[in-house]
Design a protein around this motif. Structure first.
Motif, short mmCIF file in Angstrom:
data_model
loop_
_atom_site.label_atom_id
_atom_site.label_comp_id
_atom_site.label_asym_id
_atom_site.label_seq_id
_atom_site.Cartn_x
_atom_site.Cartn_y
_atom_site.Cartn_z
N LEU A 392 -0.78 4.07 1.02
CA LEU A 392 -1.06 2.66 1.32
C LEU A 392 -2.30 2.18 0.59
O LEU A 392 -2.30 1.10 -0.01
N GLN A 393 -3.36 2.96 0.63
CA GLN A 393 -4.60 2.57 -0.02
C GLN A 393 -4.41 2.41 -1.52
O GLN A 393 -4.92 1.45 -2.12
N ARG A 394 -3.68 3.33 -2.12
CA ARG A 394 -3.43 3.24 -3.56
C ARG A 394 -2.68 1.95 -3.90
O ARG A 394 -2.97 1.27 -4.89
N ALA A 395 -1.70 1.59 -3.07
CA ALA A 395 -0.91 0.38 -3.31
C ALA A 395 -1.75 -0.88 -3.12
O ALA A 395 -1.69 -1.81 -3.94
N VAL A 396 -2.54 -0.89 -2.06
CA VAL A 396 -3.36 -2.08 -1.76
C VAL A 396 -4.35 -2.34 -2.89
O VAL A 396 -4.62 -3.50 -3.25
N GLU A 397 -4.91 -1.29 -3.47
CA GLU A 397 -5.89 -1.46 -4.54
C GLU A 397 -5.29 -2.08 -5.80
O GLU A 397 -6.03 -2.60 -6.65
#
Length: 411
Positions: A392-397
């Protein structure tokens, strides 16, 4: 053969299209009855049948449904708590009139009034924050002093966190009460303000169909004083004992309020006293929760709700056991959205289940401190919570945007 139709009262920005698609998969023809069908973009985009009718007028709705019944086999009828929570209570009345499966309208109405709901829960001994009802600033200040600051101040009737604010000082209390009573907040009934103790602790939400607690969602809010969701996880990382305590209180809430048909979600804060009930909502949660549940365990809450609506047995069997996590995209300033991109790149990452942007470039952004502030979301899922959060964090960034602030007055 007469075509089977599903009647939908009003629509919903996030869940409306889910209901339409689920109905079509079940072989039903969805028909929306709305005071203003044009406000739901998906109706025109999907070329759906919609009829303009006053959804606050029960007689007009009975007439329209009777007219449709001459052409269609009305398999079921449901709707959304929008533009007001009373719409879903009207669903119950229509279902009773046409002898269709549906919710108990009296139970829905007692839930929609948050003060009345609190009274029923208090009589049943349900753990809750201290609360008082107020009608003007003097009463708000007096009740807040009795409860003790900080307090949560909100309209007694409403949804989507509209008009809900954490007040930590007397000045904030006066400011928000003036906002609520000064003509800026839209009241759909006589103005009544609920002042509540601020229950401090992690937030959880029990997702329920009928009398079955399907699972519990954990969520965090964006920056105070408002209550705009930012991060969610389903199922919540709780111990077996914690899950049982939340489920136990949830089912007690259903009994106290006369619920137990169809979807319900119960909101909690886990405090020093354990789980205390913030609110009971006799409907499917809006926003991203149904999508998270589906990717986490394979249960489609919308489809199963429609099955109940048309008199079929729902199936809550889990098809897999993943953990889903979501991030709501929230702007950090007001202004004009210059650009927003990265959603395609984010959606291509393995483990990302869904990415959605609600806004387009050149859209004016005016934050209101409620559900309307959302500009998009990302949902990821995997068998492991830590892995899901990393995805999720990778996608949000990868999702970026630029907002040019509005010119200052006088410039």
């Amino acid at each position: 053969m007469t075509r089977r139709a599903l009647i939908l009262l009003e629509g919903h920005m996030s869940n409306g299209l889910l209901y339409v698609k689920a109905a079509q998969r079940l072989g039903l023809h969805p028909i929306t009855l709305s005071a203003d069908p044009a406000q739901y973009n998906y109706i025109a985009a999907e070329r759906l049948e919609a009829i303009r009718v006053d959804t606050d007028n029960l007689d007009a709705l009975i007439h329209e449904c009777s007219r449709l019944g001459a052409t269609y086999d009305i398999a079921g009828l449901t709707g959304f708590a929008y533009p007001s929570e009373s719409v879903y209570a009207t669903v119950g009345k229509l279902c009773r009139h046409f002898d269709l499966p549906g919710p108990n309208s009296a139970s829905i109405e007692r839930c929609c009034d948050k003060f009345v709901q609190r009274q029923f829960l208090a009589d049943a001994g349900i753990p809750m924050p201290a609360y008082r009802l107020a009608f003007d600033l003097t009463e708000v200040e007096r009740t807040a002093a009795e409860i003790g600051l900080p307090v949560v101040v909100k309209p007694a009737v409403g949804s989507g966190s509209r008009g809900v604010r954490l007040c930590r000082t007397v000045d904030e209390l006066a400011e928000h009460t003036t906002y609520l009573l000064g003509g800026k907040h839209i009241w759909r009934s006589s103005p009544r303000i609920l002042v509540e103790e601020f229950a401090q602790g992690p937030y959880y939400e029990a997702e329920i169909i009928g009398n079955a607690v399907l699972g519990i969602t954990a969520a965090e809010f964006d920056s105070p004083p408002h209550f705009v969701f930012r991060d969610s996880v389903f199922p919540a990382p709780l111990s077996d004992d914690e899950q049982k305590r939340i489920a136990h209180v949830s089912l007690n809430c259903l009994r106290a309020l006369g619920l137990g048909w169809g979807p319900t979600h119960v909101e909690f804060r886990w405090t020093k006293r354990g789980p205390v009930v913030i609110e009971v909502n006799p409907r499917l949660p809006g926003g991203i929760t149904p999508r998270m549940v589906r990717v986490a365990c394979g249960v489609d809450l919308v489809t199963e709700h429609i099955k109940l609506v048309i008199g079929e047995e729902c199936d809550l069997s889990r098809w897999h056991s993943h953990t889903a996590a979501a991030r709501i995209l929230i702007p950090d300033r007001d202004g004009v959205l210059d650009w927003i991109n990265g959603d395609s790149l984010a959606g291509a990452i393995p483990g990302v289940a869904d990415v959605k942007l609600y806004v387009e470039p050149k859209t004016p952004i005016v934050r209101k401190g409620d559900i309307r502030d959302r500009i998009g979301y990302v949902i990821a899922a995997s068998p492991d919570l830590a892995q899901t959060k990393a995805i999720l964090q990778r996608a949000v960034e990868l999702i970026e945007w630029s907002i040019t602030p509005f010119p200052a007055l006088g410039q």
